[in-house]
Design an enzyme around this catalytic site. Structure first.
Site, PDB file in Angstrom:
ATOM      1  N   GLU A 108       0.721  -1.147  -0.169  1.00 40.67           N
ATOM      2  CA  GLU A 108      -0.046   0.014   0.118  1.00 40.67           C
ATOM      3  C   GLU A 108       0.801   1.445  -0.032  1.00 40.67           C
ATOM      4  OE1 GLU A 108      -3.548  -0.252   2.489  1.00 40.67           O
ATOM      5  OE2 GLU A 108      -3.189   1.730   3.264  1.00 40.67           O
ATOM      6  N   ASP A 110       0.376   5.257   0.548  1.00 40.86           N
ATOM      7  CA  ASP A 110      -0.913   6.189   1.240  1.00 40.86           C
ATOM      8  C   ASP A 110      -0.429   7.550   1.372  1.00 40.86           C
ATOM      9  OD1 ASP A 110      -2.355   4.196   2.180  1.00 40.86           O
ATOM     10  OD2 ASP A 110      -1.558   3.893   3.931  1.00 40.86           O
ATOM     11  N   GLU A 112      -2.350  10.677   3.276  1.00 43.25           N
ATOM     12  CA  GLU A 112      -3.853  10.768   4.165  1.00 43.25           C
ATOM     13  C   GLU A 112      -3.737  12.390   4.769  1.00 43.25           C
ATOM     14  OE1 GLU A 112      -5.224   7.029   6.228  1.00 43.25           O
ATOM     15  OE2 GLU A 112      -3.354   7.712   7.290  1.00 43.25           O
TER      16      GLU A 112
END
Ligand SMILES: *[C@@H]1O[C@H](CO)[C@@H](O)[C@H](O)[C@H]1NC(C)=O
Ligand SMILES: *[C@@H]1O[C@H](CO)[C@@H](O)[C@H](O)[C@H]1NC(C)=O
Length: 297
Positions: A108, A110, A112
């Protein structure tokens, strides 16, 4: 001529013939409508389409957040979108843009974006999971207010590195450190996801600031849904994507950052970094191998 002199001389000769390692910016993203590359993944009634999908708005209210995902799965490529974050009082709210393999030992990548009280700065938290292992958080403030205008957020992913960009600035690099025993995403296709949700148990000042529902609905706006990846929706295509050298992102220019890009990354590290797992001695008694090799990350 002694051995050392000979080696030096040979080295000079070879270096004289060597091409300098040149980095380059990824290909310029193409503005395409939402439907070309994406579909809603949950609460589709909370996604609003504007101009035939050239822009979309994600809406969070006390009933639901929402999210979308790419149609295809990809192994390597360049993925970007432009986002205007929730403005005003966005404390407790998280907007995410990420790639994930959604497998048991998942990979993953990411982004955010953690909202804040009016006038207080957003935090951009990034992370990389490989083979199900994450714990590689970095947190930065941005050098602009991400709620005022669209800015582009993108990921370049090839066999050599993963680079996170904010506009043209590389804010993070995760190099392939397989030789140091660190897993690198190379064989699990990923989809691209984005979502808007309430995370007031942790997002803002560690959960101290709660979402103020009297300010709902909260809206994040998106445009320019650029996807330029190796489509790996079947096992056969996954194998093809794993073959090096064919795509533009495998070329020398994209195997490492160039000098200017490293200087930009250092600027982000010096001026905007709040947290970096690489330098967290209370968490990691020994420096993680991928950090130890390279001071810039
Ligand atoms: C929110 O603002 C406070 C006060 O300026 C700051 O300490 C914090 O890092 C900001 N961001 C988040 C997501 O908590
Ligand atoms: C790929 O192969 C594995 C096992 O060989 C199989 O379980 C899986 O369903 C295949 N996936 C696709 C997309 O064909």
């Amino acid at each position: 001529m002694g051995m050392n002199m000979r080696t030096l001389f040979l080295g000079m000769l070879i270096c004289g013939l060597c091409e300098p390692i040149m980095g380059a910016a990824p290909r310029k993203p193409v503005d395409v409508p939402f439907q070309k590359n994406y579909v809603p993944s949950w609460a589709s009634d909370h996604i609003k389409f504007i101009n035939g999908g050239s822009q979309v708005r994600l809406v969070l209210d006390k009933y639901s957040g929402t999210g979308f995902q790419s149609r295809g799965s990809y192994l390597f490529g360049h993925f970007s979108m432009k986002i205007k974050m929730v403005g005003g009082d966005s404390a407790g709210i998280v907007t995410a843009f990420y790639l994930s393999s959604q497998t048991t030992e998942h990979d993953e990548i990411d982004f955010e974006f953690l909202g804040n009280r009016t006038g207080q700065p957003y935090i951009l938290q990034t992370n990389v999971f490989t083979g199900g292992k994450g714990d590689r958080e970095q947190r930065i403030y941005l050098w602009f207010d991400p709620t005022k205008h669209y800015h582009s957020y993108s990921v370049l992913w090839n066999m050599y590195q993963i680079v996170f960009f904010v506009d043209e600035v590389p804010i993070r690099i995760f190099k392939n450190s397989k030789d140091l025993g660190v897993r690198f995403p190379f064989n699990q296709p990923m989809k691209i996801y984005s979502s808007l949700w309430n995370a007031d148990d942790w997002a803002t000042r560690g959960g101290l600031d709660k979402t103020d529902w009297t300010k709902a609905p909260f809206v994040a706006s998106y445009t320019s849904f650029h996807v330029d990846g190796c489509d790996a929706s079947s096992n056969q295509s996954t194998q093809v994507c794993g073959t090096r050298g064919k795509r533009w992102w495998d070329q020398k220019a994209f195997q490492d950052l160039d000098g200017l890009q490293y200087r930009k990354l250092q600027w982000v590290r010096k001026k905007y970094t709040i947290y970096n797992y690489c330098t967290d001695r209370s968490r990691y008694l020994t420096v993680p191998p991928e950090c130890a090799r390279d001071k810039d990350i």
